[in-house]
Design a protein around this motif. Structure first.
Motif, PDB file in Angstrom:
ATOM      1  N   ASP A   1       0.790  -1.130   0.157  1.00 16.48           N
ATOM      2  CA  ASP A   1      -0.094   0.049   0.229  1.00 16.48           C
ATOM      3  C   ASP A   1       0.972   1.177   0.213  1.00 16.48           C
ATOM      4  OD1 ASP A   1      -2.320  -1.454   0.317  1.00 16.48           O
ATOM      5  OD2 ASP A   1      -1.844  -1.790   2.234  1.00 16.48           O
ATOM      6  N   GLU A   2       2.153   1.084   0.567  1.00 15.79           N
ATOM      7  CA  GLU A   2       2.961   2.482   0.851  1.00 15.79           C
ATOM      8  C   GLU A   2       4.240   1.741   0.939  1.00 15.79           C
ATOM      9  OE1 GLU A   2       3.374   6.151   3.822  1.00 15.79           O
ATOM     10  OE2 GLU A   2       1.717   4.964   3.989  1.00 15.79           O
TER      11      GLU A   2
ATOM     12  N   THR B   1       6.183   6.694  -4.807  1.00 15.06           N
ATOM     13  CA  THR B   1       4.900   7.087  -5.177  1.00 15.06           C
ATOM     14  C   THR B   1       4.510   6.206  -6.605  1.00 15.06           C
ATOM     15  OG1 THR B   1       5.421   8.601  -6.926  1.00 15.06           O
ATOM     16  CG2 THR B   1       4.935   9.618  -4.792  1.00 15.06           C
TER      17      THR B   1
ATOM     18  N   SER C   1       0.223   5.196  -1.487  1.00 19.14           N
ATOM     19  CA  SER C   1      -0.215   6.302  -0.966  1.00 19.14           C
ATOM     20  C   SER C   1       0.913   6.573   0.086  1.00 19.14           C
ATOM     21  CB  SER C   1      -1.352   5.723   0.148  1.00 19.14           C
ATOM     22  OG  SER C   1      -0.851   4.762   1.152  1.00 19.14           O
TER      23      SER C   1
ATOM     24  N   THR D   1       0.089   7.665   3.470  1.00 21.63           N
ATOM     25  CA  THR D   1      -0.716   7.746   4.835  1.00 21.63           C
ATOM     26  C   THR D   1       0.500   7.621   6.048  1.00 21.63           C
ATOM     27  OG1 THR D   1      -2.356   6.914   3.961  1.00 21.63           O
ATOM     28  CG2 THR D   1      -2.493   6.932   6.345  1.00 21.63           C
TER      29      THR D   1
END
Length: 280
Positions: free
Chosen positions: A239-240, A254, A262, A264
């Motif tokens: 996710d990151e 990115t 993300s 976050t």
């Protein structure tokens, strides 16, 4: 202005032809951020430098105390007559000239140099930042890969590859094809409520910022953290992903191939990191 063995020199000292750092990569270094009269995470830098010198069997001078080296750094910075109060400082330590592969002595010399920085604290860059794997060469797992020596040819070739192919950075792998680190820092991967970073045994740098981020993550009740090997196949499922180093702090990735990530956790960390830097 540089500090060469305690003496401030107006011009960069010419390196002698037989310098062991130049000929054999027989040197270690620390890169530090200094802001507002404070060396961020100085104690960690100092003890890593001492550990690196011991691993390379360098003779640590009796006067190489935390206080002495800190004073040498600030003595060097005071030579900069400007309003800038934020610096990138590099301290190089190398074994004195003599011998070939077998050194004639384990005694050392050192130099401290610096450049000014514009931003006194850590900020989060959120513009596009694309990475790719660098697979032409690999980092050997083991103790020597965890210390900051001047033998960084894999990072250099990876940087050239990134530039030639218009990537912002590359991720390095070890002989087992596991992700080790980025060209200029450690990496952290987030998947759902789990965060992990490669263990030192995989060959990643024993980064000062890596240590700070791990300390902060252990207080994140909503996530579980572990040091575990990262397979290239995990990258597109993440996710990151973000990179850490002591100058930039946290740099979110990115994009990797067609996968976008993300930011976050990185956003959540950056303010806590600034607080930690001020209080450390």
């Amino acid at each position: 202005m540089i500090n060469f063995n305690g003496t401030l020199l107006l011009e960069e000292k010419q390196i002698e032809l037989h310098n062991r750092g130049l000929n054999y990569g027989d040197a270690v270094f620390e890169t530090m951020k200094v802001s507002g009269g404070k060396i961020f995470f100085w104690e960690d830098h100092y003890f890593r430098l001492m550990a690196s010198m011991r691993i390379l069997r360098m003779e640590i001078p009796m006067n190489f105390t935390m206080e002495f080296l800190q004073n040498e750094i600030f003595k060097t910075l005071e030579s900069e007559k400007s309003d800038t109060k934020t610096f990138r400082v590099k301290m190089l330590v190398w074994r004195k000239t003599g011998g070939k592969y077998r050194p004639a002595t384990n005694n050392v010399e050192y130099a401290i140099s610096f450049e000014t920085l514009k931003i006194p604290f850590y900020t989060l860059e959120e513009n596009e930042y694309e990475v790719e794997l660098f697979k032409d060469h690999y980092i050997n797992s083991g103790l020597l890969s965890t210390i900051k020596t001047t033998g960084k040819i894999v990072n250099i070739l990876g940087s050239i590859y990134a530039s030639e192919n218009e990537y912002d950075n590359c991720l390095l792998i070890n002989e087992d094809k596991q992700i080790v680190e980025a060209l200029n820092g450690n990496i952290f991967l987030v998947k759902e409520n789990q965060i992990k970073t490669p263990p030192l045994s995989d060959g990643c740098l024993n980064g000062i910022m890596r240590k700070q981020i791990i300390s902060l993550l252990k207080n994140f009740s909503e996530y579980t953290f572990e040091e575990a090997s990262i397979s290239p196949f995990e990258l597109q499922k993440a996710d990151e992903i973000f990179i850490t180093n002591v100058i930039v702090g946290i740099r979110p990735i990115t994009k990797f191939r067609k996968k976008e990530f993300s930011t976050t956790v990185a956003k959540n960390l950056i303010s806590r990191l600034n607080a930690k830097a001020r209080l450390d």
